[in-house]
Design a protein around this motif. Structure first.
Motif, PDB file in Angstrom:
ATOM      1  N   UNK A  55       0.828  -1.205   0.000  1.00 48.95           N
ATOM      2  CA  UNK A  55       0.000   0.000   0.000  1.00 48.95           C
ATOM      3  C   UNK A  55       0.871   1.267   0.000  1.00 48.95           C
ATOM      4  N   UNK A  56       1.888   1.274   0.866  1.00 46.80           N
ATOM      5  CA  UNK A  56       2.735   2.459   0.994  1.00 46.80           C
ATOM      6  C   UNK A  56       3.466   2.740  -0.315  1.00 46.80           C
ATOM      7  N   UNK A  57       3.968   1.665  -0.947  1.00 43.86           N
ATOM      8  CA  UNK A  57       4.685   1.859  -2.205  1.00 43.86           C
ATOM      9  C   UNK A  57       3.735   2.304  -3.310  1.00 43.86           C
TER      10      UNK A  57
ATOM     11  N   UNK B 273       9.667   4.956  -1.637  1.00 41.61           N
ATOM     12  CA  UNK B 273      10.107   4.309  -2.871  1.00 41.61           C
ATOM     13  C   UNK B 273      10.955   3.073  -2.591  1.00 41.61           C
ATOM     14  N   UNK B 274      11.235   2.856  -1.332  1.00 35.59           N
ATOM     15  CA  UNK B 274      11.995   1.665  -0.961  1.00 35.59           C
ATOM     16  C   UNK B 274      11.322   1.008   0.239  1.00 35.59           C
ATOM     17  N   UNK B 275      11.303  -0.313   0.241  1.00 35.97           N
ATOM     18  CA  UNK B 275      10.788  -1.008   1.422  1.00 35.97           C
ATOM     19  C   UNK B 275      11.818  -2.029   1.873  1.00 35.97           C
ATOM     20  N   UNK B 276      12.058  -2.072   3.167  1.00 26.61           N
ATOM     21  CA  UNK B 276      12.993  -3.053   3.710  1.00 26.61           C
ATOM     22  C   UNK B 276      12.189  -4.038   4.554  1.00 26.61           C
TER      23      UNK B 276
ATOM     24  N   UNK C 184      14.881  -6.217   0.015  1.00 25.04           N
ATOM     25  CA  UNK C 184      14.798  -4.789  -0.327  1.00 25.04           C
ATOM     26  C   UNK C 184      13.927  -4.651  -1.571  1.00 25.04           C
ATOM     27  N   UNK C 185      12.806  -3.950  -1.411  1.00 18.58           N
ATOM     28  CA  UNK C 185      11.936  -3.720  -2.568  1.00 18.58           C
ATOM     29  C   UNK C 185      12.157  -2.280  -3.023  1.00 18.58           C
ATOM     30  N   UNK C 186      12.395  -2.121  -4.334  1.00 22.08           N
ATOM     31  CA  UNK C 186      12.701  -0.778  -4.833  1.00 22.08           C
ATOM     32  C   UNK C 186      11.728  -0.402  -5.944  1.00 22.08           C
ATOM     33  N   UNK C 187      11.276   0.803  -5.885  1.00 23.24           N
ATOM     34  CA  UNK C 187      10.471   1.330  -6.994  1.00 23.24           C
ATOM     35  C   UNK C 187      11.436   1.648  -8.132  1.00 23.24           C
TER      36      UNK C 187
ATOM     37  N   UNK D 229      17.671   5.252 -12.493  1.00 21.25           N
ATOM     38  CA  UNK D 229      18.888   5.760 -11.865  1.00 21.25           C
ATOM     39  C   UNK D 229      18.805   5.591 -10.347  1.00 21.25           C
ATOM     40  N   UNK D 230      17.686   6.056  -9.799  1.00 19.34           N
ATOM     41  CA  UNK D 230      17.488   5.963  -8.359  1.00 19.34           C
ATOM     42  C   UNK D 230      17.548   4.508  -7.907  1.00 19.34           C
ATOM     43  N   UNK D 231      16.836   3.658  -8.637  1.00 18.22           N
ATOM     44  CA  UNK D 231      16.744   2.258  -8.245  1.00 18.22           C
ATOM     45  C   UNK D 231      18.111   1.605  -8.209  1.00 18.22           C
ATOM     46  N   UNK D 232      18.905   1.841  -9.259  1.00 20.71           N
ATOM     47  CA  UNK D 232      20.173   1.123  -9.292  1.00 20.71           C
ATOM     48  C   UNK D 232      21.107   1.628  -8.199  1.00 20.71           C
ATOM     49  N   UNK D 233      21.042   2.926  -7.923  1.00 18.49           N
ATOM     50  CA  UNK D 233      21.891   3.430  -6.843  1.00 18.49           C
ATOM     51  C   UNK D 233      21.469   2.851  -5.496  1.00 18.49           C
ATOM     52  N   UNK D 234      20.149   2.821  -5.266  1.00 14.95           N
ATOM     53  CA  UNK D 234      19.646   2.285  -4.002  1.00 14.95           C
ATOM     54  C   UNK D 234      20.099   0.844  -3.829  1.00 14.95           C
TER      55      UNK D 234
END
Ligand SMILES: Nc1ncnc2c1ncn2[C@@H]1O[C@H](COP(=O)(O)OP(=O)(O)OP(=O)(O)O)[C@@H](O)[C@H]1O
Ligand SMILES: [Mg+2]
Lengths: 371, 323
Positions: free
Chosen positions: A87-89, A95-98, A118-121, A126-131
């Motif tokens: 829901x939050x995502x 944008x990230x869930x741990x 680790x779930x990433x939007x 760019x953001x995703x790969x860095x995260x």
């Protein structure tokens, strides 16, 4: 010489009356530097993170703490179920869930693989790969620490110590990378358009014809048009360099003189393009629209925003035909790496070659169309 | 390779000679072999309908357009194509379209063009002031050119063309949109310069009263020069062929009937009188034809009559060729 001076003076007199253009010449570089320097930022910091900690142990809290300490993740909420994570995502609140597995702590003590998710939007790649790479680093660090402890190394360093040193842009700031390239974009943006419009306006108004019945030679007409714009180009170059150095604190590692030298060559290329456009455009409106045609490839295919190495082969080939590509390579070399023009001879030769070609073409076409 | 080509030397009284000037735009022939002489210090008028090639001819004579064929010689032996730079520095040109910088003041414009012609500052200032006084535009010297009225603009443009005291002046419809007083100022100055300094002038105009004052006139039609001579001589060619009768009770019916007569070249109303132009050598027949309307008398032709007659004559010749 006297005639050339008269032509230049005339151009500045006209410019003085055209207060909007003068303001544009100053404001465009400032605004673009601000926008690109401040707003465009690929540095991923403070990613909104939601945590679902099923373990609720010392170890799981250590993991969360490590992640938030990195500055890259910022916990915006704790949830109690996977449904809530979803829901939050979905809502875009994070944008990230741990998600930390119930057995995480126990597994770590047992020495079996401890599981966290680790779930990433990844909509923004760019953001995703860095995260992902940062999170990966943190988890590696934790495992290595555990291994080291097990092996009895206590607090001492683990056997392999690979350290990463980001040279040339040690803080990995986007501004440092973007602003030197911006010099090329701003010069392109303003100068092509102004030169083309200034020439087309004279033709439209009939003043070019009036000039041509005077003893002024063709070369003088061309130089008289170009010279004021070279000065404007140098002015804009200076403006951006000052902003870059003192507002964005990007140090110039190489020679400023060489930076200006390369700048002059590029200005000549851009003015040549403006002149070339003026021989195609019939009206000032067309001149303006045509100049935008150049802008797009200059921005996107010059390596200014997108790295050339990442482009499909076809587009990579196109970039060789874009003078801004060479100029950007040169400025980044001088500003960021402190390279000298001698070291940068390849892009310098290509840029110079293009400039000579463009100017020659523009001059011959200019002569022809005004016969 | 033609270094040794002998320079065509003009007879001393001829200032400009155009020989067989042709200009094509693609396949369209705008000027089709125009030849004429202008004597030194004379005013040569160029007449012709819109699009007949007047401006194109002038542009070739200024060195702006390269002729497709033909030559122009002036200034005692310069060739427009070979000696373009020297040629340009000695002529003045006022184009049909206003072509000073809109965004500069009048003074700035004049200073700019003066400097371009190599004039130094005290001399240039004097000339600007005296031309401004002479053409009555001193008041607008500091104004931005864009804000001037048409008449004012033309005066300033004339001054710009005269600053460097050219020996040869080209004026392409200089008085379009200028009021009578302005036109008087204009022509007074031009005739004075022609008479006192021997300046040679080529002017195009659609105003017949202006044409009337020229020393020589040339009619150009579809790129061909079809007649030239002094206004007096040109009128003489029509003198005994122009007849005038009272219009009668129903002038329009009479006009319609006369226009169908093969003996007449043209017929038109002039106030309350009817005018008819007989075909060459058929004036007697025309008189008989007009007799029922009243006693026909010979009228003094205007340049407009000449103009219309020449144009019509040419059109008919063309039809015959086509048929
Ligand atoms: N640059 C050009 N390209 C193509 N055609 C042209 C060009 N300049 C002139 N023409 C054509 O040549 C013809 C003669 O034009 P020109 O301007 O010489 O006429 P003009 O006698 O000056 O007419 P006006 O009284 O309207 O000024 C016109 O049909 C015009 O359309
Ligand atoms: Mg014309």
């Amino acid at each position: 010489m006297k005639r050339l001076l008269a032509l230049t003076r005339k151009e500045f007199l006209q410019l003085r009356r055209d207060t909007i253009s003068v303001r544009m010449m100053v404001m465009v570089p400032i605004m673009q530097t601000m926008i690109f320097g401040y707003a465009i930022n690929y540095d991923v910091k403070h990613l909104k993170t939601v945590v679902y900690d099923e373990c609720l142990s010392f170890d799981s809290r250590e993991l969360v703490a490590k992640m938030t300490a990195s500055d890259y993740f910022e916990v915006v909420g704790n949830v109690r179920s996977l449904a809530e994570v979803r829901q939050t995502l979905d809502a875009g609140h994070a944008s990230v869930a741990l998600v930390i597995d119930r057995e995480y702590g126990k597994a770590r003590h047992r020495g079996t693989p401890a599981r966290a998710l680790l779930i990433v939007n990844a909509s923004d790649t760019t953001t995703a790969s860095q995260a992902m790479s940062i999170a990966g680093g943190i988890s590696n660090q934790l495992s290595v620490q555990t291994l080291a402890k097990k092996a009895g190394w206590k607090e001492k360093a683990p056997p392999i110590d690979l350290r990463v040193r980001p040279w040339y842009n040690p803080d990995m700031r986007t501004a440092t990378f973007i602003i030197p390239g911006l010099i090329a974009i701003i010069l392109t943006f303003t100068l092509i358009q102004y030169t083309a419009m200034a020439i087309v306006r004279e033709r439209e108004r009939g003043t070019l014809e009036q000039l041509q019945v005077t003893p002024v030679t063709r070369l003088e007409i061309i130089l008289g048009k170009i010279f004021p714009f070279v000065l404007i180009g140098i002015f804009q170059l200076t403006l951006i360099v000052l902003l870059m150095r003192f507002l964005f604190h990007v140090p110039i590692a190489g020679s400023v003189v060489q930076l200006y030298l390369a700048g002059l060559i590029f200005i000549a290329a851009v003015l040549g393009l403006g002149m070339l456009l003026s021989t195609i455009a019939k009206t000032q409106m067309q001149a303006m629209q045509l100049s935008f045609l150049f802008l797009l490839p200059f921005v996107f295919l010059s390596g200014y925003v997108f790295p050339i190495d990442g482009m499909p082969l076809f587009f990579q080939l196109i970039t060789y035909a874009i003078p801004a590509r060479y100029f950007i390579a040169i400025i980044r070399g001088i500003v960021l790496r402190g390279a000298s023009l001698a070291q940068l001879w390849e892009p310098l030769a290509a840029l110079t070659g293009f400039t000579v070609l463009i100017v020659a073409l523009a001059v011959t076409r200019f002569k022809k169309t005004n016969d | 390779m033609t270094a040794a080509a002998p320079r065509p030397v003009l007879p001393p009284e001829i200032f400009l000679r155009a020989e067989g000037l042709v200009r094509k735009f693609g396949s369209f022939v705008a000027v089709n072999g125009v030849t004429f002489d202008i004597p030194r210090g004379k005013v040569f008028g160029f007449l012709g309908p819109n699009g007949s090639g007047k401006s194109t001819t002038i542009r070739m004579l200024t060195g702006l357009l390269v002729p497709t064929a033909g030559t122009a010689t002036a200034f005692g032996g310069l060739d427009v194509r070979r000696d373009t730079e020297r040629w340009k520095s000695r002529l003045g040109y006022m184009s049909q379209k206003f072509s000073l910088y809109h965004d500069l003041s009048v003074r700035e414009n004049l200073e700019f063009f003066g400097t371009v012609y190599g004039l130094g500052s005290p001399q240039l200032r004097d000339r600007i002031d005296s031309l401004a006084a002479r053409l009555h535009f001193t008041r607008v010297l500091p104004e931005i050119t864009d804000s001037l009225s048409t008449g004012m603009r033309q005066r300033v443009a004339l001054a710009a063309a005269l600053l460097h005291e050219p020996e040869l002046l080209f004026l392409d419809e200089p008085t379009g949109g200028v009021d009578p007083r302005g036109r008087r100022l204009f022509w007074d100055l031009i005739y004075e310069l022609a008479a006192e300094r021997g300046m040679t002038v080529l002017v195009t105009t659609h105003y017949m009263d202006e044409a009337e004052q020229c020393d020589t006139l040339a009619f150009i039609l579809e790129g061909n020069l079809i007649a030239s001579g002094s206004p007096h001589d040109l009128k003489a060619s029509l003198c005994d062929r122009l007849l005038e009768v009272p219009a009668g009770a129903d002038p329009f019916a009479a006009l319609a009937r006369l226009r169908r007569e093969p003996v007449l070249e043209d017929a038109y109303l002039m106030g309350l009188r009817l005018r008819a132009v007989a075909r060459p050598g058929r004036t007697a027949e025309a008189r008989t034809l007009l007799a029922p309307l009243g006693a026909a008398r010979e009228a003094e032709p205007s340049l407009e009559d000449i103009f219309v007659s020449l144009a019509r004559g040419r059109a008919e010749k063309k039809e015959k060729v086509a048929a």
